[in-house]
Design a protein around this motif. Structure first.
Motif, PDB file in Angstrom:
ATOM      1  N   SER A  79       0.561  -1.212   0.621  1.00 29.62           N
ATOM      2  CA  SER A  79       0.102  -0.158  -0.429  1.00 29.62           C
ATOM      3  C   SER A  79       1.123   0.617  -0.312  1.00 29.62           C
ATOM      4  O   SER A  79       2.136   1.168   0.245  1.00 29.62           O
ATOM      5  CB  SER A  79      -0.878   0.104   0.873  1.00 29.62           C
ATOM      6  N   ALA A  80       0.310   2.626  -0.584  1.00 30.47           N
ATOM      7  CA  ALA A  80       1.027   3.646  -0.686  1.00 30.47           C
ATOM      8  C   ALA A  80       0.949   4.685   0.656  1.00 30.47           C
ATOM      9  O   ALA A  80       1.590   5.436   1.311  1.00 30.47           O
ATOM     10  CB  ALA A  80       0.644   4.589  -2.170  1.00 30.47           C
ATOM     11  N   ARG A  81       0.082   3.697   1.399  1.00 35.95           N
ATOM     12  CA  ARG A  81      -1.116   4.561   2.200  1.00 35.95           C
ATOM     13  C   ARG A  81      -0.346   4.234   3.830  1.00 35.95           C
ATOM     14  O   ARG A  81      -0.668   4.467   5.086  1.00 35.95           O
ATOM     15  CB  ARG A  81      -2.406   4.161   2.385  1.00 35.95           C
ATOM     16  N   THR A  82       0.505   3.277   3.757  1.00 40.54           N
ATOM     17  CA  THR A  82       1.397   2.657   4.816  1.00 40.54           C
ATOM     18  C   THR A  82       2.429   4.006   5.139  1.00 40.54           C
ATOM     19  O   THR A  82       3.095   4.220   4.557  1.00 40.54           O
ATOM     20  CB  THR A  82       2.010   1.438   4.764  1.00 40.54           C
ATOM     21  N   PRO A  83       1.310   4.434   6.505  1.00 41.40           N
ATOM     22  CA  PRO A  83       2.397   5.413   7.350  1.00 41.40           C
ATOM     23  C   PRO A  83       4.196   5.106   7.852  1.00 41.40           C
ATOM     24  O   PRO A  83       4.381   3.658   8.384  1.00 41.40           O
ATOM     25  CB  PRO A  83       1.949   5.996   8.252  1.00 41.40           C
ATOM     26  N   GLU A  84       5.101   5.779   7.280  1.00 39.62           N
ATOM     27  CA  GLU A  84       6.739   5.732   7.511  1.00 39.62           C
ATOM     28  C   GLU A  84       6.611   5.034   9.414  1.00 39.62           C
ATOM     29  O   GLU A  84       5.911   5.856  10.311  1.00 39.62           O
ATOM     30  CB  GLU A  84       7.199   6.656   7.048  1.00 39.62           C
ATOM     31  N   GLY A  85       7.487   4.364   9.987  1.00 36.64           N
ATOM     32  CA  GLY A  85       7.428   4.241  11.514  1.00 36.64           C
ATOM     33  C   GLY A  85       6.028   3.209  11.803  1.00 36.64           C
ATOM     34  O   GLY A  85       6.719   2.716  13.296  1.00 36.64           O
ATOM     35  N   SER A  86       5.527   2.695  10.668  1.00 36.33           N
ATOM     36  CA  SER A  86       4.331   1.596  11.323  1.00 36.33           C
ATOM     37  C   SER A  86       4.795   0.202  11.190  1.00 36.33           C
ATOM     38  O   SER A  86       6.200   0.338  10.460  1.00 36.33           O
ATOM     39  CB  SER A  86       3.150   1.949  10.476  1.00 36.33           C
ATOM     40  N   PRO A  87       4.210  -0.685  12.038  1.00 38.45           N
ATOM     41  CA  PRO A  87       5.131  -2.451  12.175  1.00 38.45           C
ATOM     42  C   PRO A  87       5.322  -2.253  10.548  1.00 38.45           C
ATOM     43  O   PRO A  87       6.526  -2.835  10.073  1.00 38.45           O
ATOM     44  CB  PRO A  87       4.219  -2.644  12.540  1.00 38.45           C
ATOM     45  N   GLU A  88       3.915  -1.989   9.708  1.00 36.79           N
ATOM     46  CA  GLU A  88       4.182  -2.639   7.793  1.00 36.79           C
ATOM     47  C   GLU A  88       5.677  -2.022   7.128  1.00 36.79           C
ATOM     48  O   GLU A  88       6.115  -2.303   6.983  1.00 36.79           O
ATOM     49  CB  GLU A  88       2.782  -2.306   7.497  1.00 36.79           C
ATOM     50  N   TYR A  89       5.583  -0.923   7.105  1.00 38.84           N
ATOM     51  CA  TYR A  89       6.691  -0.092   6.643  1.00 38.84           C
ATOM     52  C   TYR A  89       7.859  -0.208   7.097  1.00 38.84           C
ATOM     53  O   TYR A  89       8.830  -0.743   6.749  1.00 38.84           O
ATOM     54  CB  TYR A  89       6.671   1.658   7.340  1.00 38.84           C
ATOM     55  N   GLU A  90       7.823  -0.870   9.064  1.00 37.92           N
ATOM     56  CA  GLU A  90       9.194  -1.707   8.841  1.00 37.92           C
ATOM     57  C   GLU A  90      10.059  -3.149   8.388  1.00 37.92           C
ATOM     58  O   GLU A  90      10.806  -2.801   7.700  1.00 37.92           O
ATOM     59  CB  GLU A  90       9.192  -1.211  10.417  1.00 37.92           C
TER      60      GLU A  90
END
Length: 265
Positions: A79-90
């Motif tokens: 997703s382009a909507r995954t926020p930086e710093g979230s577990p999914e981003y990491e």
């Protein structure tokens, strides 16, 4: 000078236009370059299908020419909507880094969110980070971690690049676009349009409901076969993800036919 005078003198008027010779009344008053540069004319042809075909062709040429020498690569969706710093981003950063350390080029859609995360991980690990962008009304452009970027007008050209130059797919949690890419990949493998290659769904909690629905509704209702659930893997482990997609390195030429599940009778 009239024709009779020309014949008397043996010197008919002529003009050469490339390989073409024009004489007497067939001489045109302007040159080809002049007509090209001076004449605006109607512009409707820019929006007609023959010209679109040329644009499509040019996108394939640019994509093939840019990506042909990448070496082993993995396409990572999310997703382009995954926020930086979230577990999914990491998780995306860790996957991108691990893939690069395993010798893979990382290919994403080049946007923000999960795509940026995977590109970032590959970039920070010293690997090759590729972004295949798409023209959208709300597109934010290629993220800053992309080393090689190609922007496309047409989704179907972009999708071809994702499949043609990847040895496997890793699918992070995502929305409609991610679902589209996931199911197209599964369909290409299921219908044997491409030889089987690894498809990994990363994030058990996110994807388990979809997998349960496929098993309990789609397969149970006879709309797909039980073997279709074997076309992808579900995991929360980065090392297992890399191991699954690395299986392709043993036989990177997908033009070689391999054993696939039998079709239902």
């Amino acid at each position: 000078m009239g024709r009779a005078e020309e014949f008397e003198r043996g010197e008919p008027r002529e003009r050469r236009l490339g390989p073409v010779v024009r004489r007497r009344d067939q001489i045109q008053p302007s040159t080809t370059d002049q007509r090209l540069l001076d004449t605006a004319g109607p512009s409707d042809w820019v929006h007609q299908d023959p010209w679109r075909v040329m644009r499509i062709q040019s996108e394939f040429v640019e994509g093939f020419g840019t990506l042909a020498e990448l070496g082993p690569a993995i396409s990572v969706f999310g997703s382009a909507r995954t926020p930086e710093g979230s577990p999914e981003y990491e998780a995306g950063v860790r996957i991108g880094r691990a893939l690069a350390e395993a010798g893979f080029t990382v290919i994403t859609g080049g946007g923000p969110g999960a795509m940026e995360a995977a590109n970032r991980g590959a970039n920070e690990a010293g690997g090759v980070s590729v972004g295949l962008g798409i023209e959208l009304p709300f597109e934010q452009g290629l993220n800053r971690y992309v080393d090689i970027g190609v922007n496309f007008r047409y989704f179907f050209v972009r999708k071809t690049m994702f499949v043609k130059y990847a040895s496997g797919f890793v699918v992070l949690p995502g929305g409609m676009g991610t679902m589209d890419e996931l199911f197209e990949a599964i369909t290409l493998v299921q219908t044997r349009k491409v030889t089987r290659f690894p498809i990994v769904l990363f994030g058990t909690e996110y994807w388990q409901g979809l997998v349960d629905w496929l098993r309990d509704t789609v397969v149970a209702g006879g709309k797909a076969g039980p073997h279709d659930l074997e076309l992808f893997h579900l995991t929360d482990d980065v090392d297992e993800t890399v191991k699954l997609v690395s299986q392709e390195l043993a036989a990177p030429d997908r033009s070689v036919e391999r054993e696939l599940p039998e079709e239902p009778a």
